[in-house]
Scaffold this motif. Sequence first.
Motif, PDB file in Angstrom:
ATOM      1  N   VAL A 127       0.847  -1.196   0.000  1.00  0.00           N
ATOM      2  CA  VAL A 127       0.000   0.000   0.000  1.00  0.00           C
ATOM      3  C   VAL A 127       0.884   1.249   0.000  1.00  0.00           C
ATOM      4  N   THR A 128       1.971   1.217   0.789  1.00  0.00           N
ATOM      5  CA  THR A 128       2.904   2.343   0.813  1.00  0.00           C
ATOM      6  C   THR A 128       3.542   2.547  -0.556  1.00  0.00           C
ATOM      7  N   GLN A 129       3.982   1.444  -1.162  1.00  0.00           N
ATOM      8  CA  GLN A 129       4.609   1.538  -2.476  1.00  0.00           C
ATOM      9  C   GLN A 129       3.629   2.092  -3.502  1.00  0.00           C
ATOM     10  N   LEU A 130       2.374   1.637  -3.453  1.00  0.00           N
ATOM     11  CA  LEU A 130       1.360   2.142  -4.361  1.00  0.00           C
ATOM     12  C   LEU A 130       1.201   3.648  -4.209  1.00  0.00           C
ATOM     13  N   GLY A 131       1.088   4.106  -2.969  1.00  0.00           N
ATOM     14  CA  GLY A 131       0.909   5.532  -2.716  1.00  0.00           C
ATOM     15  C   GLY A 131       2.060   6.362  -3.248  1.00  0.00           C
ATOM     16  N   LYS A 132       3.288   5.894  -3.057  1.00  0.00           N
ATOM     17  CA  LYS A 132       4.454   6.634  -3.546  1.00  0.00           C
ATOM     18  C   LYS A 132       4.464   6.702  -5.074  1.00  0.00           C
ATOM     19  N   LEU A 133       4.085   5.595  -5.711  1.00  0.00           N
ATOM     20  CA  LEU A 133       4.031   5.582  -7.173  1.00  0.00           C
ATOM     21  C   LEU A 133       2.969   6.554  -7.689  1.00  0.00           C
ATOM     22  N   LEU A 134       1.829   6.601  -6.997  1.00  0.00           N
ATOM     23  CA  LEU A 134       0.757   7.514  -7.397  1.00  0.00           C
ATOM     24  C   LEU A 134       1.163   8.970  -7.204  1.00  0.00           C
ATOM     25  N   VAL A 135       1.895   9.259  -6.140  1.00  0.00           N
ATOM     26  CA  VAL A 135       2.378  10.627  -5.908  1.00  0.00           C
ATOM     27  C   VAL A 135       3.313  11.051  -7.037  1.00  0.00           C
ATOM     28  N   GLU A 136       4.183  10.118  -7.460  1.00  0.00           N
ATOM     29  CA  GLU A 136       5.106  10.407  -8.552  1.00  0.00           C
ATOM     30  C   GLU A 136       4.380  10.663  -9.871  1.00  0.00           C
ATOM     31  N   ARG A 137       3.177  10.094 -10.014  1.00  0.00           N
ATOM     32  CA  ARG A 137       2.426  10.240 -11.256  1.00  0.00           C
ATOM     33  C   ARG A 137       1.360  11.325 -11.179  1.00  0.00           C
ATOM     34  N   GLY A 138       1.442  12.192 -10.173  1.00  0.00           N
ATOM     35  CA  GLY A 138       0.540  13.335 -10.090  1.00  0.00           C
ATOM     36  C   GLY A 138      -0.556  13.224  -9.055  1.00  0.00           C
ATOM     37  N   GLY A 139      -0.466  12.267  -8.147  1.00  0.00           N
ATOM     38  CA  GLY A 139      -1.524  12.064  -7.163  1.00  0.00           C
ATOM     39  C   GLY A 139      -1.261  12.658  -5.799  1.00  0.00           C
ATOM     40  N   LYS A 140      -0.276  13.554  -5.705  1.00  0.00           N
ATOM     41  CA  LYS A 140       0.085  14.119  -4.396  1.00  0.00           C
ATOM     42  C   LYS A 140      -1.067  14.884  -3.752  1.00  0.00           C
ATOM     43  N   LYS A 141      -1.899  15.510  -4.577  1.00  0.00           N
ATOM     44  CA  LYS A 141      -2.983  16.340  -4.038  1.00  0.00           C
ATOM     45  C   LYS A 141      -4.013  15.531  -3.261  1.00  0.00           C
ATOM     46  N   TYR A 142      -4.045  14.228  -3.428  1.00  0.00           N
ATOM     47  CA  TYR A 142      -5.034  13.410  -2.724  1.00  0.00           C
ATOM     48  C   TYR A 142      -4.567  13.010  -1.328  1.00  0.00           C
ATOM     49  N   TYR A 143      -3.316  13.264  -1.017  1.00  0.00           N
ATOM     50  CA  TYR A 143      -2.768  12.854   0.280  1.00  0.00           C
ATOM     51  C   TYR A 143      -2.506  14.082   1.141  1.00  0.00           C
ATOM     52  N   SER A 144      -3.129  14.146   2.304  1.00  0.00           N
ATOM     53  CA  SER A 144      -2.882  15.239   3.237  1.00  0.00           C
ATOM     54  C   SER A 144      -1.555  15.046   3.961  1.00  0.00           C
ATOM     55  N   LYS A 145      -1.119  13.809   4.024  1.00  0.00           N
ATOM     56  CA  LYS A 145       0.204  13.471   4.549  1.00  0.00           C
ATOM     57  C   LYS A 145       0.760  12.321   3.703  1.00  0.00           C
ATOM     58  N   GLY A 146       2.017  12.018   3.900  1.00  0.00           N
ATOM     59  CA  GLY A 146       2.679  11.033   3.062  1.00  0.00           C
ATOM     60  C   GLY A 146       1.976   9.683   3.041  1.00  0.00           C
ATOM     61  N   PRO A 147       2.051   8.947   1.924  1.00  0.00           N
ATOM     62  CA  PRO A 147       1.438   7.616   1.847  1.00  0.00           C
ATOM     63  C   PRO A 147       1.995   6.688   2.923  1.00  0.00           C
ATOM     64  N   GLY A 148       1.129   5.849   3.456  1.00  0.00           N
ATOM     65  CA  GLY A 148       1.540   4.908   4.491  1.00  0.00           C
ATOM     66  C   GLY A 148       1.035   3.511   4.191  1.00  0.00           C
ATOM     67  N   PRO A 149       1.300   2.558   5.091  1.00  0.00           N
ATOM     68  CA  PRO A 149       0.936   1.159   4.829  1.00  0.00           C
ATOM     69  C   PRO A 149      -0.546   0.848   5.019  1.00  0.00           C
ATOM     70  N   LYS A 150      -1.301   1.731   5.661  1.00  0.00           N
ATOM     71  CA  LYS A 150      -2.708   1.460   5.910  1.00  0.00           C
ATOM     72  C   LYS A 150      -3.563   2.046   4.790  1.00  0.00           C
ATOM     73  N   TRP A 151      -4.380   1.199   4.187  1.00  0.00           N
ATOM     74  CA  TRP A 151      -5.230   1.640   3.072  1.00  0.00           C
ATOM     75  C   TRP A 151      -6.244   2.669   3.555  1.00  0.00           C
TER      76      TRP A 151
END
Length: 492
Positions: free
Chosen positions: A335-359
């Motif tokens: 889940v953490t890896q997914l979040g980081k990949l999404l941030v790299e592809r333009g999904g940073k605006k959906y996260y109020s804080k850094g991606p973590g392991p909990k969905w």
Amino acid sequence: MSVPVFEEFEPAADCGCPGCAQQRRGLALGLPVRAGGHPAAHGARRALVLVTAAGVVLGGGGAGAATALSHPEGPFTPADAVPGPEAGGGTDMDAAVLRERSAVTPWPGPETPQGGRGPLHGAPGPGSQPTATPAPPPGTGTGTTPTSTTGQIATGTLRPTTRAEIINRAKLWVAAQVPYSMEKYWTDGYRQDCSGYISMAWNLRSNEWTGSLDRFAERIDRTELQPGDILLFHNPASPTRGSHVTIFGGWTDYTHTSYIAYEQTKPRTRKQATPMAYWENSDRYVAYRYKGVVSGGSGGGTSGGGSTATPKPPKPATPYPGAGKFGPGANNAYVTQLGKLLVERGGKKYYSKGPGPKWGAADRRATQAFQLAQGWKGKEADGLPGPQTWQLLVTGGGRDIGGSGGSGGSSANATGFPGRGYFRPGQSNAYVEKLGKQLVKRGFGKHYLSGPGPRWTEADRRNVEAFQRAQGWRGGAADGYPGPETWRRLFR
């Protein structure tokens, strides 16, 4: 007293006369039990030998007895009269006779004779033969997994190859229209039946059969299928009945209810849309992935099973971990890896804080935004990453969130034809979307229910076919896949 003379003859593979059909069936029944032969057939042969010998002693009576055993009473229909996946299926009368001779469970489908394991026909391939790891103890198998004939082949001893190379090798036989045969070998040294076809496409060093192909692969879920994987049904009770294998070439549409199958079957190699997993015995087919598959542009395989080149180091890519690693309640590193990949592809605006392991809801919204950026709709954009979503993220493919192209798509504004490989089942890139928009602009978009988008679908193929037919082309020139001339005329 004259001794009866028996003349041996070799039945033609494509002859439908009663004599050749009977002889072919006799050859299939003559297989040893360990190779799929029927135990009852061996008893019948022993009885035939004894009766013939007694007939010679008593003055030739054995010849009549042999004739009575060899030719069942009643009308006879060639076994090749009804085509099957690998070979012709027998009639109801034939099946009844064979069931009476055998004590095994009745076969679930038509007769599918096939060759056994063996070396390539001609000069052996380079390199040492693959080594097998010890077989697991008896009884450790689960479910309906086909039983391996021996231990699993070690991955390090296999020839590495890419998915594109597997499909390209499969296309060679389709283009050559290789006729089906369980006894003949094509010019590349591989046997011309379904398992020989897979051996060729996977660039194996030997001709395998449906009972041994799983040694070179790992079992996967059907939802994880990608081009170059196989769907295998091996009937251990009677391998010459129903056993078959196809190459998965990609889904035909978003419903994932049918796929492009490459297969070796009567009368010749073919590629066509096929219901998942096959026309019959569908629930008994198991998905497998060749253990030698690597990512990147080259896997070291050749197009025909010849010498191999030194493989380039593959681009690191984490395999899809499975749908169970994502969704409500999931808490793991994927889940953490997914979040980081999404941030790299333009999904940073959906996260109020850094991606973590909990969905969380942020993961779902970011995933859905990425799926929508690829032009996917409905269930394909449900916010849960599947194999295709994961593949695009870990390889940098597809479009970024917001519409910009990922790797391989930024040059889509070029007017030159990019190559046939961009327009095939399973492909997702900006060229496909550009093609679709141009088709709509030219009035050939009636098959689109939504989009067009970057993922190649059956709607794209049908619209391209309509455009090609409008040029007056027919046959292979109007197959629905754009070539340089189609591209030139479409964009002029």
